[in-house]
Design an enzyme around this catalytic site. Structure first.
Site, short mmCIF file in Angstrom:
data_model
loop_
_atom_site.label_atom_id
_atom_site.label_comp_id
_atom_site.label_asym_id
_atom_site.label_seq_id
_atom_site.Cartn_x
_atom_site.Cartn_y
_atom_site.Cartn_z
N SER A 162 0.84 -1.19 0.00
CA SER A 162 0.00 0.00 0.00
C SER A 162 0.88 1.25 0.00
O SER A 162 1.65 1.44 -0.92
CB SER A 162 -0.96 -0.05 1.19
OG SER A 162 -2.00 0.88 1.04
N ASP B 132 -9.56 -3.93 -5.43
CA ASP B 132 -8.96 -3.13 -4.37
C ASP B 132 -9.67 -1.79 -4.25
O ASP B 132 -9.81 -1.06 -5.22
CB ASP B 132 -7.48 -2.90 -4.67
CG ASP B 132 -6.69 -2.46 -3.45
OD1 ASP B 132 -7.25 -1.71 -2.63
OD2 ASP B 132 -5.52 -2.85 -3.33
N HIS C 152 -7.93 -5.14 -1.38
CA HIS C 152 -6.73 -4.61 -0.74
C HIS C 152 -6.14 -5.57 0.29
O HIS C 152 -4.93 -5.66 0.42
CB HIS C 152 -7.08 -3.28 -0.06
CG HIS C 152 -5.89 -2.43 0.23
ND1 HIS C 152 -5.09 -1.90 -0.76
CD2 HIS C 152 -5.35 -1.99 1.40
CE1 HIS C 152 -4.12 -1.18 -0.21
NE2 HIS C 152 -4.26 -1.22 1.10
#
Length: 708
Positions: free
Chosen positions: A560, A645, A680
């Site tokens: 991330s 995501d 995610h």
């Protein structure tokens, strides 16, 4: 010398020269001109079209085909590790105690817990009335509910005050957008409440029929409204009790621990505001506690006779204040715990006789028990060099028992309960690691690297005992460094598969996190973001200097915003790393922050800046991984993402990988894996995610020539 040889053989691995990669041509992404014209600068973005699936445009099929080609390429390039990946999966799975149970938490006459069964991916949410010897009541069987779904997340379990109703939230798409359901625990009936696109959290009023929830924008995913709902009524009749006008803020609703108040918070990373309402009067109007102030954060803790306020008002590392229940504005605040330059106050847990203060000093967390009657304080003591400790599961207000978690890089997650009056501490549960795990076979250290500007950067690391510091050890350096999120030194059963094969694992506590206090965060965001990246590089060079590893065996990993980190350092110092693993990486900073239709973009302005302003634009452009790819020798890379995501859209890493391939002058491989079903956080099952880790481990082992 004999001892080190014995240790080497006991690891049961084989080092060889790095294996040769198959001679297979990587997918070639199409280029289509797209001009970004802003601040007098025109920039062509030839892979802009890759957002087609997200934008639902005519190129949607084309990008899906391309992602499938990339997945096929990964499969072919890693085909010789297929058996090894399966072995790694089984090895990591074998450490997990499949039939297990959480520490029961006592709330309003019931013990609540979750338990898992052999071979099952999910869990059961259960309770027992009055005693742990009472019959078990299975409230939700998530294993059963998840059948037929490739992804299934159930969360937000919230029992009504009368113990008869259960609210819960479900996401089966992996976009972190939830639907709300209600289960009548007296009849077993489950009803969908007609509420979707919510964060999953709820707050019950004391009337057992009214609850509050957060409504999100289905396109941007921004939290925009707090709604009031009466159970089993048409959602069209729901009332907006609060609407957030600032699209840079996150909002939410919760209930105070003492059950007296319903609370609404609105917060960015720099300022916040709270509202409160008597939980017995759900039709009333929420009152502003203190109107938001520029660059001031505060949060409130209701006690029976006053409010506590944790704030950074004239206190960078926060201080604790208090005020009367009837006079909450800032002029009524008085000091309880003063600001300290070397101690960050992270949180307060309230009990009827005690306060438990979570602090961070010199990069480590600590717990302070404060007697509310006498003012006497006690600091809990721990003896490992690097660890994390935090309160958990303290739902009861009228109790002298504090429950907290303790974890280190060699100590599995442990739940303790300490009587705050007597000091008696009891180990309630420690994570069981099956197999031959023995914590004494591993060593954890805490070191400090010197950054270019002289700042001391903490590093936590762990390795197998007997490791020789000769510069030849493979080492994974992990980092994040954003949002003030501290990457603490915790335990991982999957990491053992690296350590047992000679790897060192290190965490760089770089600026942008909050490990060393609020200033640590301030010095790694906005126009100081570059410190995050140079700190990480300096940590890598330090570990080489200390002979833990060398450039030929050093690996960087981040996910991330940590993916932004490893993307930036790949451009800044590609020579320093033999390989990089970038998980769901945020690598197209400028283009994403210019597009407010992309979920959560405006919430991020306080972290990265707003590129519609020229100064912020040029600074972001100076470090954005996608913008700074150029012709040079890049290290080996494994990049992963999820098609669904919600935090970092799939097309960011897709664009980045295509551009890296265009400019890479080395023969090193760049692999790109898209999970076509997840988002995610990856897989939802407690075993499926191990397949992702097995791939990552196999990638590292292949680069090191480790075959078993």
């Amino acid at each position: 010398m004999k001892y080190s040889i014995l240790i080497l053989f006991s690891f049961n691995f084989i080092f060889m020269n790095a294996q040769k990669w198959p001679d297979i041509v990587a997918p070639d992404a199409q280029q289509k001109e797209h001009i970004r014209d802003i601040h007098g600068e025109k920039v062509n973005d030839p892979y802009y079209w890759m957002n087609a699936f997200f934008k639902k445009t005519k190129d949607s099929t084309e990008i899906i085909d391309y992602l499938n080609q990339e997945n096929s390429y990964v499969d072919q390039m890693m085909a010789d590790t297929d058996k090894f990946q399966e072995e790694l999966f089984n090895e990591m799975k074998s450490r997990i105690k499949e039939k297990d149970e959480s520490v029961p938490m006592f709330v309003d006459g019931y013990y609540y817990y979750t338990r898992t069964d052999d071979g099952k991916q999910y869990f059961k949410y259960c309770r027992k009335k009055g005693s742990l010897d009472a019959p078990e009541e299975v409230l939700l069987d998530i294993d059963e509910m998840a059948e037929g779904h490739s992804y299934y997340s159930a969360r937000g379990f919230n029992i009504s005050p009368n113990n008869n109703l259960l609210l819960f939230a479900v996401d089966n798409v992996s976009r972190r957008q939830y639907k709300l359901y209600l289960k009548d625990l007296t009849t077993g009936e489950v009803t969908y409440q007609g509420i979707e696109n919510t964060s999953g959290g709820t707050a019950w009023a004391n009337d057992n029929k009214t609850f509050f929830y957060t409504a999100n924008n289905p396109e941007t995913l921004l939290s925009e409204k707090i709604m009031r709902h009466e159970i089993n009524t048409d959602v069209k009749n729901d009332v907006v009790v609060y609407k957030e006008e600032d699209n840079t803020n996150y909002i939410g609703v919760y209930k105070s621990k003492n059950q007296q108040y319903l609370m609404i918070y609105s917060s960015s990373t720099t300022s916040s505001e709270e509202r409160f309402l008597d939980a017995n009067l759900p039709l009333g109007e929420f009152k502003v506690f203190q109107p938001r102030m520029k660059d001031v954060l505060y949060s409130i803790v209701p006690l029976e006779d006053r409010f506590l306020i944790l704030t950074n008002k004239d206190a960078l590392n926060f201080k604790l204040m208090e005020c009367p229940l009837h006079a909450t504005e800032i002029e009524n605040w008085t000091e309880v715990i003063p600001h300290r330059e070397d101690v960050l106050i992270e949180g307060v847990d309230e009990f009827n006789r005690y306060l438990v203060i979570t602090e961070r000093f010199n990069g480590l967390t600590r717990l302070i028990i404060k007697n509310r009657e006498t003012g006497q304080e006690k600091k809990l003591q721990f003896d490992e060099p690097t660890y994390v400790v935090y309160p958990t599961g303290n739902a009861e207000y009228f109790t002298d028992n504090l429950r907290f978690a303790y974890i280190s890089m060699v100590t599995p997650a442990s739940i303790y309960e300490e009587n705050m009056q007597t000091g008696v501490r009891t180990l309630m549960k420690q994570q069981i690691v099956l197999g031959d795990f023995d914590k004494t076979n591993y060593v954890s250290e805490r070191l400090f690297a010197t950054a270019k500007d002289g700042t001391q950067i903490p590093i936590s690391l762990v390795y197998k005992k007997g490791l020789k510091k000769d510069g030849k050890n493979p080492l994974v350096l992990y980092g994040y460094g954003s949002y003030g999120s501290s990457m603490d030194a915790t335990f991982s059963t999957t990491r053992l598969s690296l350590l047992d094969r000679g790897f060192v694992f290190a965490i760089a506590h770089i600026r942008g996190g909050e490990e060393m206090g609020r200033k640590w965060y301030e010095d790694g965001k906005l126009m100081k973001k570059i410190n995050t990246f140079t700190d990480f590089i300096d940590c890598g060079e330090f570990l080489i200097k200390e002979n833990f590893t060398s450039k030929e065996h050093l690996y960087a990993q981040g996910g991330s915003a940590g993916g932004l980190l490893v993307g930036a350092i790949a451009n800044m110092r590609p020579d320093l790393w033999n390989g990089i693993i970038a998980q769901v990486p945020f690598v197209d900073v400028v283009n994403t922050m210019l597009d407010t239709t992309i979920p959560l973009t405006t919430n991020e302005y306080d972290e990265w800046g707003n590129p519609n302003f020229e100064e912020a634009y040029h600074y972001m452009k100076s470090y954005s991984p996608y913008e700074n790819v150029k012709a040079m020798d890049y290290p080996n890379m494994l990049v992963t993402t999820g098609l669904h995501d919600s935090q970092v859209q799939y097309f960011e890493p897709a664009k980045w990988v295509a551009r890296l391939r265009d400019f890479n002058t080395s023969k090193n491989v760049i692999l790109f894996k898209t999970d076509m079903e997840y988002g995610h956080g990856g897989a939802s099952g407690r075993f499926d995610y191990l397949k992702e880790i097995a791939l990552e481990h196999a990638f590292l082992f292949k680069l090191e020539g480790i075959t078993k």
